[in-house]
Every structure is written in structure tokens, then in C-alpha cells.
Design a protein around this motif. Structure first.
Motif, PDB file in Angstrom:
ATOM      1  N   THR A 150       0.826  -1.208   0.000  1.00 32.66           N
ATOM      2  CA  THR A 150       0.000   0.000   0.000  1.00 32.66           C
ATOM      3  C   THR A 150       0.865   1.265   0.000  1.00 32.66           C
ATOM      4  OG1 THR A 150      -0.155  -0.085   2.411  1.00 32.66           O
ATOM      5  CG2 THR A 150      -1.935  -1.126   1.154  1.00 32.66           C
ATOM      6  N   LYS A 151       2.176   1.110   0.131  1.00 32.14           N
ATOM      7  CA  LYS A 151       3.086   2.262   0.138  1.00 32.14           C
ATOM      8  C   LYS A 151       3.851   2.433  -1.170  1.00 32.14           C
ATOM      9  CE  LYS A 151       3.652   2.199   5.095  1.00 32.14           C
ATOM     10  NZ  LYS A 151       4.560   2.191   6.213  1.00 32.14           N
ATOM     11  N   LYS A 152       4.169   1.302  -1.826  1.00 33.48           N
ATOM     12  CA  LYS A 152       4.919   1.348  -3.083  1.00 33.48           C
ATOM     13  C   LYS A 152       4.858  -0.019  -3.757  1.00 33.48           C
ATOM     14  CE  LYS A 152       9.214   0.348  -0.633  1.00 33.48           C
ATOM     15  NZ  LYS A 152      10.546   0.842  -0.282  1.00 33.48           N
ATOM     16  N   ASP A 153       5.167  -0.024  -5.044  1.00 33.60           N
ATOM     17  CA  ASP A 153       5.342  -1.264  -5.790  1.00 33.60           C
ATOM     18  C   ASP A 153       6.841  -1.444  -5.996  1.00 33.60           C
ATOM     19  OD1 ASP A 153       2.593  -1.358  -5.943  1.00 33.60           O
ATOM     20  OD2 ASP A 153       2.489  -0.977  -8.101  1.00 33.60           O
ATOM     21  N   VAL A 154       7.331  -2.661  -5.785  1.00 34.87           N
ATOM     22  CA  VAL A 154       8.752  -2.948  -5.927  1.00 34.87           C
ATOM     23  C   VAL A 154       8.907  -4.091  -6.916  1.00 34.87           C
ATOM     24  CG1 VAL A 154      10.879  -3.568  -4.709  1.00 34.87           C
ATOM     25  CG2 VAL A 154       9.093  -2.288  -3.505  1.00 34.87           C
ATOM     26  N   THR A 155       9.776  -3.902  -7.909  1.00 39.10           N
ATOM     27  CA  THR A 155      10.001  -4.920  -8.930  1.00 39.10           C
ATOM     28  C   THR A 155      11.435  -5.414  -8.846  1.00 39.10           C
ATOM     29  OG1 THR A 155       8.415  -3.844 -10.399  1.00 39.10           O
ATOM     30  CG2 THR A 155       9.911  -5.426 -11.403  1.00 39.10           C
ATOM     31  N   PHE A 156      11.580  -6.742  -8.827  1.00 38.71           N
ATOM     32  CA  PHE A 156      12.888  -7.390  -8.877  1.00 38.71           C
ATOM     33  C   PHE A 156      13.000  -8.057 -10.242  1.00 38.71           C
ATOM     34  CE2 PHE A 156      15.055 -11.491  -8.639  1.00 38.71           C
ATOM     35  CZ  PHE A 156      16.336 -11.088  -8.299  1.00 38.71           C
ATOM     36  N   LYS A 157      14.112  -7.795 -10.965  1.00 41.33           N
ATOM     37  CA  LYS A 157      14.315  -8.396 -12.285  1.00 41.33           C
ATOM     38  C   LYS A 157      15.724  -8.961 -12.399  1.00 41.33           C
ATOM     39  CE  LYS A 157      11.184  -5.512 -14.953  1.00 41.33           C
ATOM     40  NZ  LYS A 157      11.039  -4.604 -16.079  1.00 41.33           N
ATOM     41  N   ILE A 158      15.824 -10.037 -13.166  1.00 44.31           N
ATOM     42  CA  ILE A 158      17.115 -10.636 -13.490  1.00 44.31           C
ATOM     43  C   ILE A 158      17.370 -10.380 -14.972  1.00 44.31           C
ATOM     44  CG2 ILE A 158      18.469 -12.761 -13.597  1.00 44.31           C
ATOM     45  CD1 ILE A 158      16.538 -13.921 -11.466  1.00 44.31           C
TER      46      ILE A 158
END
Length: 130
Positions: free
Chosen positions: A96-104
Motif C-alpha cells: 500500500t506504500k509502493k510497488d517494488v520490482t525485482f528483475k534478473i
């Protein structure tokens, strides 16, 4: 930086969102090739036994039934990490505070990016309904 180390940093953000009660959803996407396993979805689960997550494995084939598991935070971490770079190249954390994306990337390096939140409220899943 090797993706395993970056994923650990990403997972610290998942744990923090759980502690802050802002964790809304997590999705594994961007498959490698075209495997039968299409997505993995994780939602918080209403439980009196501490914090549990409903982990749903969604398959492309209509012959393969989707699978659901109720896992604690550590079990969810191990399950998701086992699918990195074998089935999936990205993980999206929605809070609800941010979207976080992890990518390789193609060289096996991990990267984390942050965006404005998609979700305003946390909606707990019910077993059998993701």
C-alpha cells in the motif's frame, strides 16, 4: 550484483511490508520460454496462527490444475527463490506504500526498481480463493 544477493535485498522489503501490514500481493511473472507454469501469486492469508501466505501456482494448460499452498514467510521465500532463473525472471511486490520490482537480466544480475503503489488496501485471501 548477482541476482541472489539482490533478491535477498528485495525479500527484506517483503518482510518489512509484512511487519508494516502494507503487504498486498506478490506476483512472479516473465517466464523463461513457455513453460506450463505461467504465474505464481502470493496473497496474505487470514489466519489465527500468525502470518501465512496463500501461494497459488497458475498453469497455462487447462489439463493442469492450479495449486495452492499455505506457507509462512520463510517457506514462501524458499519456494519463490527456487523458481528464480529456472522459471521466472521477475517478481513484483505490491504494497500500500509502493510497488517494488525485482528483475534478473540476461547476464544474471539482479535489479530492484520502485514505483507508486497500485493497491490502497490490503485484502486477505481466503484458502481456496485467491
Amino acid at each position: 550484483m548477482a541476482y541472489q544477493n539482490v533478491f535477498d535485498l528485495f525479500w527484506n522489503q517483503v518482510k518489512a511490508s509484512v511487519e508494516e501490514r502494507s503487504f498486498a500481493k506478490l506476483t512472479m511473472a516473465k517466464t523463461i520460454g513457455r513453460p506450463n507454469l505461467k504465474n505464481i501469486y502470493v496473497r496474505p492469508l487470514n489466519s489465527g496462527d500468525g502470518f501465512l501466505m496463500l501461494v497459488k501456482s497458475h498453469y497455462r494448460s487447462k489439463e493442469t490444475e492450479d495449486e495452492e499452498q499455505e506457507l509462512n514467510l520463510e517457506e514462501t521465500y524458499a519456494f519463490l527463490k527456487s523458481h528464480l532463473q529456472t522459471s521466472f525472471l521477475s517478481v513484483l511486490l505490491f504494497t500500500t506504500k509502493k510497488d517494488v520490482t525485482f528483475k534478473i537480466n540476461k547476464k544474471g544480475a539482479g535489479r530492484i526498481t520502485e514505483n507508486n503503489p497500485t493497491f490502497r488496501d490490503v485484502q486477505h485471501a481466503k484458502a481456496g480463493k485467491l
